[in-house]
Design a protein around this motif. Structure first.
Motif, PDB file in Angstrom:
ATOM      1  N   GLU A   1     -19.835  -4.291  32.376  1.00 14.25           N
ATOM      2  CA  GLU A   1     -19.808  -5.327  31.094  1.00 14.25           C
ATOM      3  C   GLU A   1     -21.317  -5.827  30.859  1.00 14.25           C
ATOM      4  O   GLU A   1     -22.178  -5.734  31.756  1.00 14.25           O
ATOM      5  N   VAL A   2     -21.619  -6.029  29.370  1.00 13.81           N
ATOM      6  CA  VAL A   2     -22.904  -6.612  29.161  1.00 13.81           C
ATOM      7  C   VAL A   2     -22.459  -7.845  28.266  1.00 13.81           C
ATOM      8  O   VAL A   2     -21.568  -8.187  27.676  1.00 13.81           O
ATOM      9  N   ARG A   3     -23.698  -8.630  28.206  1.00 13.58           N
ATOM     10  CA  ARG A   3     -23.821  -9.671  27.228  1.00 13.58           C
ATOM     11  C   ARG A   3     -24.160  -9.099  25.906  1.00 13.58           C
ATOM     12  O   ARG A   3     -25.162  -8.439  25.951  1.00 13.58           O
ATOM     13  N   VAL A   4     -23.349  -9.604  24.856  1.00 13.40           N
ATOM     14  CA  VAL A   4     -23.923  -9.249  23.630  1.00 13.40           C
ATOM     15  C   VAL A   4     -24.005 -10.362  22.645  1.00 13.40           C
ATOM     16  O   VAL A   4     -23.414 -11.284  22.851  1.00 13.40           O
ATOM     17  N   LYS A   5     -25.326 -10.432  22.078  1.00 10.79           N
ATOM     18  CA  LYS A   5     -25.749 -11.521  21.107  1.00 10.79           C
ATOM     19  C   LYS A   5     -25.130 -11.147  19.631  1.00 10.79           C
ATOM     20  O   LYS A   5     -25.696 -10.182  19.089  1.00 10.79           O
ATOM     21  N   PRO A   6     -24.170 -11.725  19.142  1.00 11.35           N
ATOM     22  CA  PRO A   6     -23.751 -11.358  17.744  1.00 11.35           C
ATOM     23  C   PRO A   6     -24.513 -12.084  16.600  1.00 11.35           C
ATOM     24  O   PRO A   6     -24.929 -12.858  16.847  1.00 11.35           O
ATOM     25  N   PHE A   7     -24.365 -11.379  15.659  1.00  6.56           N
ATOM     26  CA  PHE A   7     -25.186 -11.996  14.246  1.00  6.56           C
ATOM     27  C   PHE A   7     -24.005 -12.031  13.465  1.00  6.56           C
ATOM     28  O   PHE A   7     -23.003 -11.110  12.913  1.00  6.56           O
ATOM     29  N   GLY A   8     -24.008 -13.356  12.827  1.00  7.45           N
ATOM     30  CA  GLY A   8     -22.921 -13.500  11.665  1.00  7.45           C
ATOM     31  C   GLY A   8     -22.069 -14.784  12.079  1.00  7.45           C
ATOM     32  O   GLY A   8     -22.188 -15.459  13.312  1.00  7.45           O
ATOM     33  N   ASP A   9     -21.290 -15.325  11.332  1.00  5.80           N
ATOM     34  CA  ASP A   9     -20.603 -16.443  11.460  1.00  5.80           C
ATOM     35  C   ASP A   9     -19.309 -16.341  12.959  1.00  5.80           C
ATOM     36  O   ASP A   9     -19.175 -17.260  13.530  1.00  5.80           O
ATOM     37  N   ASP A  10     -18.658 -15.233  12.615  1.00  8.47           N
ATOM     38  CA  ASP A  10     -17.891 -14.913  13.681  1.00  8.47           C
ATOM     39  C   ASP A  10     -18.425 -14.199  14.877  1.00  8.47           C
ATOM     40  O   ASP A  10     -18.440 -13.252  14.637  1.00  8.47           O
ATOM     41  N   PRO A  11     -18.366 -14.830  15.993  1.00  7.19           N
ATOM     42  CA  PRO A  11     -18.900 -13.819  17.177  1.00  7.19           C
ATOM     43  C   PRO A  11     -18.275 -12.576  17.655  1.00  7.19           C
ATOM     44  O   PRO A  11     -19.002 -11.927  18.070  1.00  7.19           O
ATOM     45  N   LEU A  12     -16.984 -12.703  17.264  1.00  4.89           N
ATOM     46  CA  LEU A  12     -16.482 -11.588  17.597  1.00  4.89           C
ATOM     47  C   LEU A  12     -16.211 -10.324  16.466  1.00  4.89           C
ATOM     48  O   LEU A  12     -15.699  -9.486  16.528  1.00  4.89           O
ATOM     49  N   SER A  13     -16.891 -10.599  15.287  1.00  2.87           N
ATOM     50  CA  SER A  13     -16.814 -10.002  14.006  1.00  2.87           C
ATOM     51  C   SER A  13     -17.303  -8.457  14.434  1.00  2.87           C
ATOM     52  O   SER A  13     -16.648  -7.597  13.760  1.00  2.87           O
ATOM     53  N   PHE A  14     -18.243  -8.297  15.325  1.00  9.65           N
ATOM     54  CA  PHE A  14     -18.818  -6.839  15.499  1.00  9.65           C
ATOM     55  C   PHE A  14     -17.647  -6.014  16.196  1.00  9.65           C
ATOM     56  O   PHE A  14     -17.875  -4.740  16.082  1.00  9.65           O
ATOM     57  N   THR A  15     -16.724  -6.694  16.623  1.00  8.22           N
ATOM     58  CA  THR A  15     -15.529  -5.756  17.466  1.00  8.22           C
ATOM     59  C   THR A  15     -14.704  -5.466  16.392  1.00  8.22           C
ATOM     60  O   THR A  15     -13.549  -4.430  16.550  1.00  8.22           O
ATOM     61  N   ASP A  16     -14.548  -5.736  15.078  1.00  9.04           N
ATOM     62  CA  ASP A  16     -13.554  -5.401  14.124  1.00  9.04           C
ATOM     63  C   ASP A  16     -14.062  -3.965  13.372  1.00  9.04           C
ATOM     64  O   ASP A  16     -13.028  -3.615  12.267  1.00  9.04           O
ATOM     65  N   TYR A  17     -15.206  -3.302  13.728  1.00 10.97           N
ATOM     66  CA  TYR A  17     -15.673  -2.063  12.780  1.00 10.97           C
ATOM     67  C   TYR A  17     -15.333  -0.949  13.432  1.00 10.97           C
ATOM     68  O   TYR A  17     -16.028  -0.004  12.973  1.00 10.97           O
ATOM     69  N   GLY A  18     -14.772  -0.853  14.501  1.00 10.91           N
ATOM     70  CA  GLY A  18     -14.851   0.283  15.186  1.00 10.91           C
ATOM     71  C   GLY A  18     -15.947   0.650  15.906  1.00 10.91           C
ATOM     72  O   GLY A  18     -16.448   0.056  16.613  1.00 10.91           O
ATOM     73  N   VAL A  19     -16.485   2.063  15.626  1.00  4.84           N
ATOM     74  CA  VAL A  19     -17.653   2.502  16.353  1.00  4.84           C
ATOM     75  C   VAL A  19     -18.955   1.956  15.858  1.00  4.84           C
ATOM     76  O   VAL A  19     -19.036   1.908  14.502  1.00  4.84           O
TER      77      VAL A  19
ATOM     78  N   SER B   1     -23.696   6.145  19.694  1.00  7.05           N
ATOM     79  CA  SER B   1     -22.554   4.995  19.234  1.00  7.05           C
ATOM     80  C   SER B   1     -21.922   4.535  20.555  1.00  7.05           C
ATOM     81  O   SER B   1     -21.774   5.057  21.545  1.00  7.05           O
ATOM     82  N   PHE B   2     -21.159   3.379  20.119  1.00  8.46           N
ATOM     83  CA  PHE B   2     -20.398   2.720  20.871  1.00  8.46           C
ATOM     84  C   PHE B   2     -19.134   2.261  20.642  1.00  8.46           C
ATOM     85  O   PHE B   2     -18.912   1.856  19.531  1.00  8.46           O
ATOM     86  N   GLU B   3     -18.179   2.196  21.186  1.00  3.71           N
ATOM     87  CA  GLU B   3     -16.835   1.514  20.949  1.00  3.71           C
ATOM     88  C   GLU B   3     -16.448   0.590  21.959  1.00  3.71           C
ATOM     89  O   GLU B   3     -16.579   0.778  23.058  1.00  3.71           O
ATOM     90  N   VAL B   4     -15.960  -0.642  21.361  1.00  6.32           N
ATOM     91  CA  VAL B   4     -15.969  -1.788  22.144  1.00  6.32           C
ATOM     92  C   VAL B   4     -14.194  -1.638  22.756  1.00  6.32           C
ATOM     93  O   VAL B   4     -13.279  -1.336  22.197  1.00  6.32           O
ATOM     94  N   GLU B   5     -14.243  -1.754  24.035  1.00  5.74           N
ATOM     95  CA  GLU B   5     -13.040  -1.829  24.696  1.00  5.74           C
ATOM     96  C   GLU B   5     -12.323  -3.041  25.129  1.00  5.74           C
ATOM     97  O   GLU B   5     -11.169  -3.199  24.993  1.00  5.74           O
ATOM     98  N   HIS B   6     -13.310  -4.012  25.208  1.00 11.74           N
ATOM     99  CA  HIS B   6     -12.711  -5.232  25.591  1.00 11.74           C
ATOM    100  C   HIS B   6     -13.993  -6.281  25.099  1.00 11.74           C
ATOM    101  O   HIS B   6     -15.096  -6.192  25.506  1.00 11.74           O
ATOM    102  N   ALA B   7     -13.734  -7.655  24.680  1.00  8.64           N
ATOM    103  CA  ALA B   7     -14.640  -8.531  24.297  1.00  8.64           C
ATOM    104  C   ALA B   7     -14.023  -9.901  24.467  1.00  8.64           C
ATOM    105  O   ALA B   7     -13.001 -10.047  24.104  1.00  8.64           O
ATOM    106  N   ARG B   8     -14.939 -10.868  25.188  1.00 13.02           N
ATOM    107  CA  ARG B   8     -14.501 -12.135  25.166  1.00 13.02           C
ATOM    108  C   ARG B   8     -15.754 -13.018  24.887  1.00 13.02           C
ATOM    109  O   ARG B   8     -16.765 -12.762  25.347  1.00 13.02           O
TER     110      ARG B   8
END
Length: 180
Positions: free
Chosen positions: A23-41, A50-57
């Motif tokens: 697992e890694v720490r990810v710094k998201p950009f945008g209003d919703d911290p999990l929004s980067f997980t919504d776009y697939g690859v 390329s990277f595909e999210v398996e799990h994020a919290r």
């Protein structure tokens, strides 16, 4: 005829490894911290990785993320600093008076007299609200608050932003008395 939009939008940046299972720490950009997980690859800017999210919290200010294929701490540590992008055309359309920051970069900035002040090079937030960073033809960059009062008109079609600045905006000293 539709054309593919190949511009990239930065969604997040991978930080330090978290734990021993990849697992890694990810710094998201945008209003919703999990929004980067919504776009697939997600890809690097050059598209070579390329990277595909398996799990994020969400955990405080970062998102603890597991990417497919990253299974141990050594692999996770190698990702530190990798920026994650999507294609601009993957983002939903904006409402009136809404803009993606990436759409503002490079726009010409004009003052209320019609004089060109420079180009937008970034949108920054140092904690007190969004600021447009503007690079003039000469000299260092300067900031303008990204509010309706200072930035009443944005035209993406014309690649132009109009700003309204107080007369003493560029003065070095104290503001001039208004004479009231």
């Amino acid at each position: 005829m539709s054309t593919s939009d190949d511009r990239k939008v930065l969604m997040a940046m991978i930080g330090a490894a978290h734990g021993i299972r990849g697992e890694v720490r990810v710094k998201p950009f945008g209003d919703d911290p999990l929004s980067f997980t919504d776009y697939g690859v997600l890809t690097t800017k050059d598209g070579k990785r390329s990277f595909e999210v398996e799990h994020a919290r969400v955990k405080k200010t970062v998102v603890i993320t597991r990417f497919k294929g990253i299974t141990d701490r050594n692999q996770a540590e190698e990702l530190n600093g990798v920026e994650l992008y999507i294609r601009r055309d993957q983002l939903p359309e904006t409402e009136d008076d809404e803009f993606y920051y990436s759409d503002l970069n490079g726009l010409d900035v004009f003052d209320q007299s019609g004089d060109m002040l420079g180009k937008i090079v970034s949108v920054q937030d140092f904690g007190a609200g969004d600021l447009l960073e503007i690079r003039p033809k000469r000299g260092g960059t300067f900031y303008v608050p990204f509010t309706k009062d200072f930035v009443p008109d944005i035209s993406l079609a014309e690649k132009r932003v109009n700003v309204v600045l107080p007369d003493d905006y560029f003065s070095e000293g104290e503001p001039e008395p208004s004479g009231d």
